[in-house]
Design a protein around this motif. Structure first.
Motif, PDB file in Angstrom:
ATOM      1  N   ALA A  35       0.707  -1.161   0.018  1.00  0.00           N
ATOM      2  CA  ALA A  35       0.141   0.015  -0.023  1.00  0.00           C
ATOM      3  C   ALA A  35       0.998   1.257   0.015  1.00  0.00           C
ATOM      4  O   ALA A  35       0.510   2.319  -0.771  1.00  0.00           O
ATOM      5  N   LEU A  36       1.901   1.033   0.812  1.00  0.00           N
ATOM      6  CA  LEU A  36       2.853   2.462   0.703  1.00  0.00           C
ATOM      7  C   LEU A  36       3.500   2.708  -0.518  1.00  0.00           C
ATOM      8  O   LEU A  36       3.652   3.690  -1.088  1.00  0.00           O
ATOM      9  N   ILE A  37       3.799   1.456  -1.365  1.00  0.00           N
ATOM     10  CA  ILE A  37       4.701   1.684  -2.664  1.00  0.00           C
ATOM     11  C   ILE A  37       3.439   2.313  -3.642  1.00  0.00           C
ATOM     12  O   ILE A  37       3.705   2.948  -4.314  1.00  0.00           O
ATOM     13  N   GLU A  38       2.134   1.825  -3.402  1.00  0.00           N
ATOM     14  CA  GLU A  38       1.004   2.489  -4.202  1.00  0.00           C
ATOM     15  C   GLU A  38       1.128   3.904  -3.952  1.00  0.00           C
ATOM     16  O   GLU A  38       0.846   4.631  -4.852  1.00  0.00           O
ATOM     17  N   PRO A  41       4.264   7.089  -5.314  1.00  0.00           N
ATOM     18  CA  PRO A  41       4.246   7.882  -6.325  1.00  0.00           C
ATOM     19  C   PRO A  41       3.035   8.683  -6.550  1.00  0.00           C
ATOM     20  O   PRO A  41       3.000   9.666  -6.786  1.00  0.00           O
ATOM     21  N   ARG A  42       1.743   8.100  -5.928  1.00  0.00           N
ATOM     22  CA  ARG A  42       0.353   8.582  -6.290  1.00  0.00           C
ATOM     23  C   ARG A  42       0.537   9.856  -5.522  1.00  0.00           C
ATOM     24  O   ARG A  42      -0.188  10.921  -6.071  1.00  0.00           O
ATOM     25  N   VAL A  46       7.639  10.319  -4.869  1.00  0.00           N
ATOM     26  CA  VAL A  46       8.691  10.268  -5.549  1.00  0.00           C
ATOM     27  C   VAL A  46       8.112  10.045  -7.114  1.00  0.00           C
ATOM     28  O   VAL A  46       6.816   9.804  -7.247  1.00  0.00           O
ATOM     29  N   SER A  47       8.777  10.222  -8.124  1.00  0.00           N
ATOM     30  CA  SER A  47       8.496  10.166  -9.227  1.00  0.00           C
ATOM     31  C   SER A  47       8.021   8.777  -9.768  1.00  0.00           C
ATOM     32  O   SER A  47       8.684   7.877  -9.434  1.00  0.00           O
ATOM     33  N   THR A  54       2.218   0.198  -6.913  1.00  0.00           N
ATOM     34  CA  THR A  54       2.029  -1.380  -6.760  1.00  0.00           C
ATOM     35  C   THR A  54       1.166  -1.634  -8.090  1.00  0.00           C
ATOM     36  O   THR A  54       1.612  -2.689  -8.743  1.00  0.00           O
ATOM     37  N   SER A  55       0.004  -1.106  -8.349  1.00  0.00           N
ATOM     38  CA  SER A  55      -0.625  -1.283  -9.280  1.00  0.00           C
ATOM     39  C   SER A  55      -0.327  -1.719 -10.579  1.00  0.00           C
ATOM     40  O   SER A  55      -0.586  -2.500 -11.277  1.00  0.00           O
ATOM     41  N   SER A  56       0.524  -0.536 -11.138  1.00  0.00           N
ATOM     42  CA  SER A  56       1.250  -0.538 -12.530  1.00  0.00           C
ATOM     43  C   SER A  56       2.357  -1.722 -12.381  1.00  0.00           C
ATOM     44  O   SER A  56       2.412  -2.392 -13.681  1.00  0.00           O
ATOM     45  N   ILE A  57       3.006  -2.128 -11.325  1.00  0.00           N
ATOM     46  CA  ILE A  57       3.989  -2.977 -11.153  1.00  0.00           C
ATOM     47  C   ILE A  57       3.374  -4.552 -11.211  1.00  0.00           C
ATOM     48  O   ILE A  57       3.627  -5.173 -12.226  1.00  0.00           O
ATOM     49  N   ALA A  58       1.915  -4.491 -10.594  1.00  0.00           N
ATOM     50  CA  ALA A  58       1.337  -5.860 -10.903  1.00  0.00           C
ATOM     51  C   ALA A  58       1.003  -6.076 -12.374  1.00  0.00           C
ATOM     52  O   ALA A  58       0.935  -7.140 -12.846  1.00  0.00           O
ATOM     53  N   ALA A  59       0.382  -4.887 -12.863  1.00  0.00           N
ATOM     54  CA  ALA A  59      -0.024  -5.045 -14.170  1.00  0.00           C
ATOM     55  C   ALA A  59       1.058  -5.394 -15.057  1.00  0.00           C
ATOM     56  O   ALA A  59       0.918  -6.469 -16.095  1.00  0.00           O
TER      57      ALA A  59
END
Lengths: 274, 273
Positions: A35-38, A41-42, A46-47, A54-59
Motif C-alpha cells: 500500500a505504501l508503494i502504491e 508515487p501517487r 517520488v516520481s 504497486t498497481s502498475s507493477i502488478a499489471a
C-alpha cells in the motif's frame, strides 16, 4: 528425565498457534508495504518514473507472465541456479569429507581455503567472460565458486563436531571407514551441511542474477537489464519482485527439507535439551 | 582368554607427560566376570580402551585368545558410560542395535532382525524398537546400549562404568541385568567401576587398582553365591567383609602401600565403615 518425549505436547500446540498469529501479522505488514508503494508515487513523494505504484507493477507482472520469453528467462535463471548449486553441493560435500578424513589434509589446506574463500565471486566475472562469453557456463562458474565454499566450510565444521564416544563406539564394533562415514560422520555433519546448502542456495540466486545482469547470460537478470535500457520501469520492478519471490520460495523449500531430514536433531525435535 | 601383560600407557603432548597406567598384569578366564575397581583418576578408562583396542599401549600388551590386540578385536563389545553419546540419535533404537550386526557379513537380514528382537527382549525393552534413544530415560538408554552389545553376540563384553550416570534404583536393576545376561550368555565380562559395592556385588573376582601411577594393588575372589539379589546379598556378612577388604585396599592404595603386606601401614580401624 528432561529428555522424555514431548512431541505433540501442549507447548507444541501453543507454538503452532503463535506461528499462525505471526503469519497473519506478517501478511498485514506485507499488505502495508504494498500500500505504501502504491501511495508514494501517487501522492507525489517520488516520481513514478523511479518508483511506479504497486498497481502498475502488478499489471506489468501480469503482462510478463503472459509472455513466453519471460518463462524462458525464468527457466534459464533457475537452470543456472539449480545446476550451479548442485555442482557446488556435490563438490563441497566430497571435498569436505575427503579433507576431513585424510590425515593432515585439513591442516594442509586450511590456509588455502581461508585465502580463496573470501574472494568475491563477482571478481571472477572478467575470467568467466574470457572463458565462456555469455554462455550459461559463465553463470555456472560464478554460482559454483560462491556456493562451493559455503558448503565446504560447513562440512568441515560438521565432521569436526563428531562425538569421540560415537566414533569409539563405531570403531569398537568394527565399523570400517566407509561405514563410519555413512553412519557416524555424515549424520553428524548433516545439520551443518543443511545450513551450508541453505546459505549456498541464497548466494547462488544472487550470483545467477548478477551474472545475467552484468555478463548478459540469458535469464531474468538479462531481462531486467533490457527492461532498464528500454525504460520499462514497471517491468523492471516486476522482474525484481519475481527474483525476490524465487528467493523466498528457495528459502522455504530449503527449510522444509531441513526439517524433514533432521527430525532427530535437537534443533528440530522440539524439546528442551538437558 | 584375556591377558593384560605389563600394560603401561603414557600420554604425551602439549609439553605434558602423564603416566596414566604404570604396570598392569592380570588375566580373565573364558566366561569369567571380573570387576576392576580403583580410585578416581587411576586410569581405569585408559585400561579399558587399551583392552578394547581403541588405544595403543606405550608398552606391554593385551592378548585376547592368543592374539595380540592392535585394533578393536572382533567379537568384543564395549558399553560406555556416556550412553547418550554412544547411541546414535539419528537412528531408532532398532537401527542402533542392528548397526554393528550389519558389519558381520555372514549374518542374514532375517537373523539380524531375530537377534535385535531377542536382545531388546533380554533387556526388557520390547516396545521401544521404533523410538529414538533420546525419547527414553537414561536407564532405558543404557539398556539399549547393552542390547546392542548383546545382539552382537560378543565373546568378550567390556563395560566402562556403565551405570555411573543413572539413579540408584535403576542402577540396582541394571546390575542384576548384567549378572543375568552374563549367566545366560556365558560371555566373558570385564566390568570397570569406581563403586566398591558394585564391584563386589557383580564380580566373581575383583581387581583392585592402585592410585596413579597405577599398578594392580590386589586381586580378590568373590566367594558369594552365584545367585545374588540386592536384598540378601548385600546383607550377607561375607559381602560386608569383602567390601571392607576392597575398601581397605583402596585406602591403602591412596596412601601408596598394601594391606597385610610387609610394608603395610597401620590401619585406622576406627574409621572403617
Amino acid at each position: 528425565m528432561t529428555r522424555a518425549a514431548v512431541n505433540g505436547g501442549p507447548s507444541d500446540v501453543r507454538r503452532r498457534g503463535a506461528g499462525r498469529g505471526n503469519a497473519l501479522l506478517g501478511l498485514a505488514g506485507l499488505c502495508g508495504f504494498l500500500a505504501l508503494i502504491e501511495a508514494l508515487p501517487r501522492l507525489g513523494f517520488v516520481s513514478p518514473d523511479h518508483l511506479p505504484p504497486t498497481s502498475s507493477i502488478a499489471a506489468a507482472l501480469a503482462e510478463e507472465t503472459s509472455d513466453a520469453a519471460f518463462w524462458t528467462a525464468l527457466g534459464d535463471t533457475l537452470t543456472g541456479w539449480a545446476l550451479g548449486l548442485l555442482i557446488a553441493t556435490a563438490a563441497g560435500i566430497t571435498a569436505g569429507m575427503v579433507i576431513s578424513i585424510v590425515p593432515y589434509l585439513r591442516e594442509a589446506t586450511a590456509s588455502t581455503v581461508e585465502f580463496l574463500r573470501p574472494i568475491p565471486s563477482v571478481a571472477l566475472i572478467p575470467l568467466a567472460v574470457l572463458l565462456f562469453g555469455t554462455d550459461l557456463r559463465s553463470t555456472l562458474l560464478l554460482v559454483v565458486y560462491a556456493a562451493f565454499w559455503q558448503v565446504l566450510v560447513q562440512v568441515l565444521y560438521g565432521v569436526q563436531d563428531t562425538d569421540p564416544v560415537a566414533e569409539e563406539t563405531a570403531r569398537s564394533y568394527g565399523l570400517g571407514t566407509w561405514a563410519r562415514i555413512r553412519h557416524v560422520l555424515w549424520p553428524t555433519a548433516l545439520p551443518y551441511v543443511m545450513t551450508g546448502v541453505r546459505l549456498a542456495a541464497a548466494v547462488s540466486l544472487v550470483l545467477a542474477i548478477t551474472a545475467e545482469l552484468v555478463i548478459g547470460a540469458p535469464g531474468l537478470g538479462a531481462r531486467i537489464a533490457v527492461a532498464q535500457t528500454s525504460h520499462a520501469v514497471p517491468d523492471m520492478y516486476a522482474l525484481v519482485a519475481v527474483t525476490g519471490l524465487i528467493g523466498v520460495l528457495i528459502n522455504a523449500g530449503a527449510r522444509a527439507v531441513e526439517r524433514r531430514s533432521l527430525a532427530w536433531h535437537q534443533s528440530v525435535r522440539g524439546e528442551v535439551s538437558p | 582368554m584375556l591377558d593384560v601383560r605389563a600394560l603401561r600407557k603414557v600420554y604425551e603432548g602439549h609439553g605434558r607427560h602423564v603416566e596414566a597406567v604404570r604396570d598392569l598384569t592380570f588375566s580373565l578366564d573364558a566366561g569369567e566376570l571380573v570387576c576392576v575397581v580403583g580410585p578416581s583418576g587411576c586410569g581405569k578408562t585408559t585400561l579399558l580402551k587399551c583392552v578394547a583396542g581403541l588405544l595403543e599401549p606405550t608398552s606391554g600388551e593385551v592378548v585376547l585368545r592368543g592374539q595380540r590386540v592392535t585394533g578393536p578385536p572382533p567379537g568384543t563389545a564395549v558399553v560406555f558410560q556416556e550412553y547418550g553419546r554412544s547411541l546414535f540419535p539419528w537412528m531408532r533404537v532398532r537401527d542402533n542395535v542392528e548397526l554393528p550386526l550389519r558389519q558381520k557379513k555372514h549374518v542374514t537380514k532375517a537373523r539380524r532382525r531375530e537377534l535385535v528382537e531377542h536382545a531388546l527382549h533380554a533387556v526388557g525393552l520390547d516396545d521401544t524398537a521404533g523410538a529414538y534413544p533420546w525419547q527414553l530415560s537414561g536407564g532405558m538408554q543404557q539398556r539399549v546400549a547393552i542390547a546392542r552389545a548383546v545382539a552382537y553376540e560378543p565373546e568378550v563384553l567390556l563395560m566402562d562404568e556403565p551405570f555411573a550416570a543413572v539413579d540408584a534404583q535403576t542402577r540396582a536393576d541394571l546390575e542384576d541385568l548384567v549378572r543375568r545376561l552374563w549367566q545366560e550368555l556365558g560371555v566373558t565380562v570385564l566390568f570397570i567401576t569406581h563403586d566398591i559395592d558394585e564391584a563386589v556385588y557383580l564380580g566373581e573376582r575383583v581387581v583392585v587398582l592402585s592410585s596413579s601411577p597405577t599398578v594392580v594393588q590386589e586381586q580378590l575372589t568373590v566367594d558369594l553365591p552365584a545367585r545374588r539379589d540386592h536384598l540378601h546379598t548385600r546383607a550377607d556378612p561375607r559381602f560386608t567383609q569383602l567390601r571392607t577388604r576392597v575398601y581397605e585396599e583402596i585406602q591403602a592404595a591412596k596412601r601408596g602401600g598394601g594391606v597385610g603386606g610387609a610394608v603395610a601401614p597401620p590401619q585406622p580401624l576406627d574409621k572403617m565403615p
